[in-house]
Design a protein around this motif. Structure first.
Motif, PDB file in Angstrom:
ATOM      1  N   PHE A 182      43.918 -57.436 -14.641  1.00 29.79           N
ATOM      2  CA  PHE A 182      43.029 -57.915 -14.917  1.00 29.79           C
ATOM      3  C   PHE A 182      42.093 -57.829 -16.396  1.00 29.79           C
ATOM      4  O   PHE A 182      41.417 -59.035 -16.712  1.00 29.79           O
ATOM      5  CB  PHE A 182      42.098 -56.549 -13.979  1.00 29.79           C
ATOM      6  N   VAL A 183      42.444 -57.113 -16.949  1.00 31.80           N
ATOM      7  CA  VAL A 183      41.707 -56.368 -18.671  1.00 31.80           C
ATOM      8  C   VAL A 183      42.077 -58.713 -18.933  1.00 31.80           C
ATOM      9  O   VAL A 183      41.487 -59.032 -20.041  1.00 31.80           O
ATOM     10  CB  VAL A 183      41.616 -55.898 -19.046  1.00 31.80           C
ATOM     11  N   TRP A 184      43.526 -58.459 -19.050  1.00 35.43           N
ATOM     12  CA  TRP A 184      44.384 -59.687 -19.550  1.00 35.43           C
ATOM     13  C   TRP A 184      43.735 -60.606 -18.881  1.00 35.43           C
ATOM     14  O   TRP A 184      43.228 -61.859 -19.740  1.00 35.43           O
ATOM     15  CB  TRP A 184      45.457 -59.444 -18.926  1.00 35.43           C
ATOM     16  N   LEU A 185      43.560 -61.322 -17.850  1.00 33.69           N
ATOM     17  CA  LEU A 185      42.562 -61.788 -17.198  1.00 33.69           C
ATOM     18  C   LEU A 185      41.742 -62.601 -17.702  1.00 33.69           C
ATOM     19  O   LEU A 185      41.168 -63.723 -17.707  1.00 33.69           O
ATOM     20  CB  LEU A 185      42.954 -61.823 -15.799  1.00 33.69           C
ATOM     21  N   ALA A 186      41.102 -61.597 -17.499  1.00 29.23           N
ATOM     22  CA  ALA A 186      39.511 -61.550 -17.791  1.00 29.23           C
ATOM     23  C   ALA A 186      39.197 -62.077 -19.315  1.00 29.23           C
ATOM     24  O   ALA A 186      38.512 -63.026 -19.401  1.00 29.23           O
ATOM     25  CB  ALA A 186      38.482 -60.103 -17.871  1.00 29.23           C
ATOM     26  N   SER A 187      39.648 -61.720 -20.451  1.00 35.53           N
ATOM     27  CA  SER A 187      39.846 -61.694 -22.059  1.00 35.53           C
ATOM     28  C   SER A 187      40.247 -63.241 -21.779  1.00 35.53           C
ATOM     29  O   SER A 187      39.589 -64.583 -22.664  1.00 35.53           O
ATOM     30  CB  SER A 187      39.974 -61.151 -22.589  1.00 35.53           C
TER      31      SER A 187
END
Length: 280
Positions: free
Chosen positions: A23-28
């Motif tokens: 999720f963090v990778w997707l958001a960034s």
């Protein structure tokens, strides 16, 4: 550190790796861009993907279409699921377990198999048009149309509406309808003023599940839409898998997640306000 916390550490670590990190990778990634003619991510963060999403009429049209499909699918699923769930609870008897198992088939078989089944059912040479020809009726075009997509979505996600309703209706007293009928209430009034208000927790839970599943679905709209009707899920899949524009696909995914999250927050706030009013 308490032993109970130590026992939770493996599960927390697994959740962080499987859910939080992607999720963090997707958001960034949604705030990154790609250089023209390259698949490499450019340095720096920007709102270009979100500006493109809001400024392009095509993507706004796709978003509104997907919202409309989600609302219509939820309403149709509720209309079909209420009598089905009531029948399973009150009339199925020993067949209740078998019926519930059959309701789970579209979920456990994945999205592709039911969609392929509907493809053969609604195709030009499928069961529907074959039966129409035998009866001397005109054939109907269902594949590549909104009607065909909605039929497939309802068929795919109907269990998500039926199961919460079965769980809620099973808790109601068995003689509730008889008590209401003995007071002179007709069948429509029993459904409208007795069963539906008591079944609202199941209605809300099922509606949220069906809406979210429909909004993020891409297999059923892609297969039954024959590539002619774009939805939010199919556009995100095309951007990621065919165009290879991962930053823009990530922005589409983030918008879907935010909208689903806002929906759940709104429903939670509304439910709390309703409970507070009832308590007063």
């Amino acid at each position: 550190m308490p032993p109970s916390i130590l026992l939770l550490l493996p599960a927390l670590a697994l959740s962080a790796v499987v859910f939080l990190a992607p999720f963090v990778w997707l958001a960034s990634t949604s705030f990154r861009t790609q250089a023209e003619g390259s698949l490499l991510l450019a340095d720096g963060l920007s709102f270009d993907n979100y500006i493109r999403l809001l400024a392009d009429p095509f993507f706004l049209e796709v978003l509104l279409r997907t919202l409309a499909y989600s609302v219509i699918t939820t309403i149709l699923s509720l209309i079909v699921a209420l009598p089905v769930a009531r029948f399973i609870v009150t009339r199925a008897g020993r067949l209740k377990g078998i019926l519930l198992a059959l309701m789970l088939v579209p979920l456990v078989s994945g999205a592709l198999l039911p969609s392929l089944g509907m493809l053969h059912l609604m195709g030009p040479l499928g069961v529907v048009n074959g039966a129409s020809r035998l009866m001397g009726l005109p054939t109907v075009k269902l594949l590549g149309t909104p009607t065909g997509i909605l039929i497939g979505l309802v068929q795919s996600f109907l269990p998500l509406m039926v199961l919460p309703l079965v769980n809620t209706l099973a808790r109601l007293p068995a003689d509730l309808e008889q008590a209401a009928a003995s007071l002179g209430a007709p069948a429509t009034a029993i459904w409208r003023r007795v069963i539906l208000p008591l079944a609202m927790p199941g209605v809300v839970a099922g509606s949220v599940l069906v809406f979210c599943a429909t909004f993020t679905s891409f297999v059923t709209p892609q297969v039954l839409g024959q590539g002619h009707i774009a939805t939010f899920g199919t556009v995100a899949y095309q951007q990621a898998g065919q165009v290879l524009d991962w930053p823009f696909a990530s922005a589409l995914a983030m918008v879907a997640l935010v909208m689903i999250g806002l929906l759940q927050v709104a429903i939670a706030i509304g439910s709390r306000l309703i409970r507070r009013q009832e308590a007063q």
